[in-house]
Design a protein around this motif. Structure first.
Motif, PDB file in Angstrom:
ATOM      1  N   LEU A 144      71.014 -45.718 107.537  1.00 53.44           N
ATOM      2  CA  LEU A 144      71.898 -46.862 107.728  1.00 53.44           C
ATOM      3  C   LEU A 144      71.846 -47.786 106.518  1.00 53.44           C
ATOM      4  N   PRO A 145      72.869 -48.620 106.337  1.00 54.39           N
ATOM      5  CA  PRO A 145      72.866 -49.548 105.196  1.00 54.39           C
ATOM      6  C   PRO A 145      71.711 -50.537 105.280  1.00 54.39           C
ATOM      7  N   LYS A 146      71.148 -50.866 104.130  1.00 55.31           N
ATOM      8  CA  LYS A 146      70.072 -51.857 104.077  1.00 55.31           C
ATOM      9  C   LYS A 146      70.669 -53.174 103.602  1.00 55.31           C
ATOM     10  N   ILE A 147      71.152 -53.946 104.565  1.00 60.08           N
ATOM     11  CA  ILE A 147      71.743 -55.229 104.195  1.00 60.08           C
ATOM     12  C   ILE A 147      71.300 -56.338 105.133  1.00 60.08           C
ATOM     13  N   ALA A 148      71.111 -56.036 106.398  1.00 63.60           N
ATOM     14  CA  ALA A 148      70.714 -57.060 107.367  1.00 63.60           C
ATOM     15  C   ALA A 148      69.259 -57.451 107.155  1.00 63.60           C
ATOM     16  N   ASP A 149      68.951 -58.693 107.543  1.00 63.29           N
ATOM     17  CA  ASP A 149      67.578 -59.185 107.383  1.00 63.29           C
ATOM     18  C   ASP A 149      66.724 -58.901 108.612  1.00 63.29           C
ATOM     19  N   THR A 150      67.326 -58.451 109.684  1.00 60.78           N
ATOM     20  CA  THR A 150      66.601 -58.127 110.899  1.00 60.78           C
ATOM     21  C   THR A 150      66.672 -56.626 111.155  1.00 60.78           C
TER      22      THR A 150
ATOM     23  N   PHE B 250      81.185 -49.211  99.553  1.00 63.08           N
ATOM     24  CA  PHE B 250      81.395 -50.660  99.454  1.00 63.08           C
ATOM     25  C   PHE B 250      82.554 -50.970  98.513  1.00 63.08           C
ATOM     26  N   GLU B 251      82.602 -50.288  97.397  1.00 61.65           N
ATOM     27  CA  GLU B 251      83.675 -50.492  96.426  1.00 61.65           C
ATOM     28  C   GLU B 251      85.037 -50.123  97.025  1.00 61.65           C
ATOM     29  N   SER B 252      85.118 -48.989  97.715  1.00 66.75           N
ATOM     30  CA  SER B 252      86.386 -48.569  98.311  1.00 66.75           C
ATOM     31  C   SER B 252      86.817 -49.514  99.422  1.00 66.75           C
ATOM     32  N   TYR B 253      85.857 -49.991 100.195  1.00 72.19           N
ATOM     33  CA  TYR B 253      86.160 -50.934 101.272  1.00 72.19           C
ATOM     34  C   TYR B 253      86.757 -52.222 100.703  1.00 72.19           C
ATOM     35  N   LEU B 254      86.161 -52.745  99.657  1.00 69.72           N
ATOM     36  CA  LEU B 254      86.683 -53.950  99.007  1.00 69.72           C
ATOM     37  C   LEU B 254      88.077 -53.709  98.438  1.00 69.72           C
TER      38      LEU B 254
ATOM     39  N   ARG C 109      67.642 -42.307  98.747  1.00 74.08           N
ATOM     40  CA  ARG C 109      68.255 -43.220  97.776  1.00 74.08           C
ATOM     41  C   ARG C 109      69.436 -43.951  98.434  1.00 74.08           C
ATOM     42  N   ASN C 110      70.449 -44.265  97.668  1.00 75.14           N
ATOM     43  CA  ASN C 110      71.527 -45.110  98.199  1.00 75.14           C
ATOM     44  C   ASN C 110      72.649 -44.296  98.848  1.00 75.14           C
ATOM     45  N   PHE C 111      72.266 -43.370  99.723  1.00 75.37           N
ATOM     46  CA  PHE C 111      73.224 -42.652 100.546  1.00 75.37           C
ATOM     47  C   PHE C 111      73.042 -43.085 101.992  1.00 75.37           C
ATOM     48  N   VAL C 112      74.147 -43.177 102.727  1.00 76.56           N
ATOM     49  CA  VAL C 112      74.088 -43.510 104.150  1.00 76.56           C
ATOM     50  C   VAL C 112      74.845 -42.434 104.921  1.00 76.56           C
ATOM     51  N   GLY C 113      74.523 -42.327 106.205  1.00 77.96           N
ATOM     52  CA  GLY C 113      75.197 -41.336 107.033  1.00 77.96           C
ATOM     53  C   GLY C 113      74.212 -40.518 107.832  1.00 77.96           C
ATOM     54  N   VAL C 114      74.530 -39.237 107.991  1.00 80.89           N
ATOM     55  CA  VAL C 114      73.743 -38.346 108.845  1.00 80.89           C
ATOM     56  C   VAL C 114      73.474 -37.042 108.120  1.00 80.89           C
ATOM     57  N   LEU C 115      72.253 -36.563 108.223  1.00 76.94           N
ATOM     58  CA  LEU C 115      71.866 -35.276 107.655  1.00 76.94           C
ATOM     59  C   LEU C 115      71.133 -34.468 108.715  1.00 76.94           C
ATOM     60  N   GLU C 116      71.552 -33.228 108.901  1.00 76.16           N
ATOM     61  CA  GLU C 116      70.926 -32.337 109.872  1.00 76.16           C
ATOM     62  C   GLU C 116      70.229 -31.202 109.136  1.00 76.16           C
TER      63      GLU C 116
ATOM     64  N   ALA D 269      77.139 -50.309 113.555  1.00 77.74           N
ATOM     65  CA  ALA D 269      78.487 -50.826 113.769  1.00 77.74           C
ATOM     66  C   ALA D 269      79.147 -51.200 112.438  1.00 77.74           C
ATOM     67  N   LEU D 270      78.365 -51.778 111.530  1.00 77.17           N
ATOM     68  CA  LEU D 270      78.896 -52.132 110.204  1.00 77.17           C
ATOM     69  C   LEU D 270      79.330 -50.883 109.450  1.00 77.17           C
ATOM     70  N   LEU D 271      78.500 -49.860 109.466  1.00 75.49           N
ATOM     71  CA  LEU D 271      78.833 -48.628 108.765  1.00 75.49           C
ATOM     72  C   LEU D 271      80.076 -47.981 109.371  1.00 75.49           C
ATOM     73  N   LEU D 272      80.171 -47.973 110.691  1.00 79.17           N
ATOM     74  CA  LEU D 272      81.348 -47.391 111.350  1.00 79.17           C
ATOM     75  C   LEU D 272      82.616 -48.159 110.973  1.00 79.17           C
ATOM     76  N   LYS D 273      82.523 -49.477 110.899  1.00 80.60           N
ATOM     77  CA  LYS D 273      83.688 -50.270 110.525  1.00 80.60           C
ATOM     78  C   LYS D 273      84.155 -49.920 109.120  1.00 80.60           C
ATOM     79  N   MET D 274      83.223 -49.777 108.201  1.00 82.32           N
ATOM     80  CA  MET D 274      83.592 -49.441 106.832  1.00 82.32           C
ATOM     81  C   MET D 274      84.179 -48.036 106.749  1.00 82.32           C
ATOM     82  N   LEU D 275      83.609 -47.094 107.485  1.00 80.12           N
ATOM     83  CA  LEU D 275      84.142 -45.730 107.494  1.00 80.12           C
ATOM     84  C   LEU D 275      85.540 -45.704 108.107  1.00 80.12           C
ATOM     85  N   ASN D 276      85.750 -46.500 109.158  1.00 81.96           N
ATOM     86  CA  ASN D 276      87.070 -46.555 109.781  1.00 81.96           C
ATOM     87  C   ASN D 276      88.139 -46.953 108.773  1.00 81.96           C
TER      88      ASN D 276
END
Length: 422
Positions: A67-73, A269-273, A50-57, A81-88
């Motif tokens: 990874l986020p589903k936003i890019a068209d490619t 996304f909400e927290s980043y904004l 579902r709408n979770f991103v990150g890593v699961l072991e 890189a986008l996810l890391l920037k938002m986490l930073n």
């Protein structure tokens, strides 16, 4: 070890990962309780994330990267890189220039990148010096050292009265910060598959060998010192929190203790904004996240159905602008653009309660090739308006009406390099 890289809402097929990993995930999906976050949904021979991103072991060592589903490619490096920037930004993980440069030339999963950053921060602490503190030692000894524990000494049996119950202070590295770092090192040492990370983790664990591992995580975090002599420990704290304390979906609270760093993309996304807008807000205004000022109805002198917009911009007691962030792809040119009718019902209630039916509201969506410019305004009436606007995650820019920016914000909503490293 199997590594699977996918995006939000993708399907994990039974043949894509080891059967033990798929069976474990199936069990998790079937055990979800009412009201708990849904991370997986069962579809026959596949599981949809579902709408979770990150890593699961998984317990068998399979690593699933979402990874986020936003890019068209299909560009996992750009999405990572986008996810890391938002986490930073959201979790105050301060990357260093040398770290960023080295990671830019290295292929690796999100898990390995995060582990590398954490290990480099711990290495810097070791280089600057591991801090020690006085620890109270209580023991039985054949000689008096420190202070005699009178009550315990009186209760000594006759056969042991030639021993003394004593206590004294000893200067040791056994302090909360070091115990937490060692606990985090143990976790990442078991999860990393890169030889360099494994080697560095073993070396750091050897340095921390004499220090016990934290067993009461919350208590030790409450004891993390903010004194001046501990300033070089500050950058590593968010990393340790991320590894040991970060809230994860319901099913990760059980016995399995592998690395599982999963974040609800909507909340991220909400927290980043929120952080970006707060930094650029004019000093005469105040940004209120998740305001609880109003409810939908009153019943028997009680407020029912609380109205909580994602963000409100207020000046004194007056709400000037209501903002709602949605992590969803809009498609300009399609019927209703993919907008949700329920969202507009919700915004209508916000407008009546927070703006008294007069003003403007923003629905903020991520910018894509199908949604590059804001839509024409949606009017509830001639006094209450909603704007659906895109937010460019590459440039950190909110593409809202030109007359709205100077009214509320210092300049264009761009997250500068210095902002990212606060």
């Amino acid at each position: 070890m199997t590594t699977l890289c996918l995006r939000e809402y993708a399907h994990i097929r039974r043949t894509a990962i080891p059967s033990s990993a798929f069976t474990w995930l199936e069990t998790l999906a079937s055990q979800r309780k009412k009201g708990e976050a849904e991370f997986l949904r069962h579809y026959g021979q596949s599981l949809q994330v579902r709408n979770f991103v990150g890593v699961l072991e998984t317990p068998c060592g399979t690593v699933i990267e979402i990874l986020p589903k936003i890019a068209d490619t299909d560009n996992p490096e750009a999405d990572r890189a986008l996810l890391l920037k938002m986490l930073n930004v959201v979790y105050k993980l301060k990357p260093r220039e040398s770290t960023e440069a080295s990671l830019a030339t290295r292929q690796g999963s999100l898990l390995e990148i995060l582990i590398t950053r954490f290990l480099q921060e711990v290495s810097r602490i070791v280089h600057c010096g591991i801090r020690s503190d006085y620890v109270r030692i209580k023991e039985e000894a054949a000689f008096i050292k420190g202070r005699l524990r009178i009550a315990q000494q009186i209760r000594q049996p006759i056969s042991r009265q030639h021993y003394f119950q004593i206590e004294y202070d000893k200067f040791l590295p056994d302090r909360a910060e070091n115990r937490l770092i060692k606990a985090a090192l143990r976790v990442v040492s078991k999860s990393s598959q890169q030889m360099e990370n494994q080697r560095l983790a073993r070396e750091l664990l050897f340095v921390f060998d004499a220090i016990p591992c934290a067993t009461q995580i919350n208590r030790d975090f409450s004891r993390w010192s903010a004194q001046r002599d501990m300033v070089h420990y500050r950058p590593v704290k968010p990393w340790v929190e991320l590894i040991l304390m970060r809230e994860t979906p319901w099913f990760l609270q059980g016995k399995w203790q592998g690395i599982s760093l999963l974040f609800p993309m909507e909340k991220l996304f909400e927290s980043y904004l929120e952080i970006l807008l707060r930094r650029q807000l004019l000093p005469t205004y105040e940004l209120i996240p998740q305001s609880t000022l109003h409810s939908l109805v009153q019943h028997n002198d009680k407020a029912l159905f609380q109205l909580k917009p994602d963000m409100c911009i207020r000046q004194g007691r007056d709400t000037k602008l209501v903002l709602d962030a949605k992590w969803k792809r809009l498609e300009n040119g399609t019927d209703k653009y993919g907008l949700s009718q329920a969202d507009f019902y919700q915004l209508f209630a916000y407008g009546q309660k927070y703006l008294s039916g007069v003003g403007e509201m923003l629905l903020i969506y991520p910018k894509t090739s199908q949604f590059e410019t804001m839509l024409a305004p949606f009017h509830f009436d001639d006094k209450l308006t909603v704007w659906a606007v895109p937010f460019c995650l590459e440039r950190d820019e909110l593409l809202c009406p030109d007359d709205m920016l100077p009214r509320f914000f210092l300049s264009t909503l761009t997250l500068t390099k210095d902002d990212n490293r606060e």
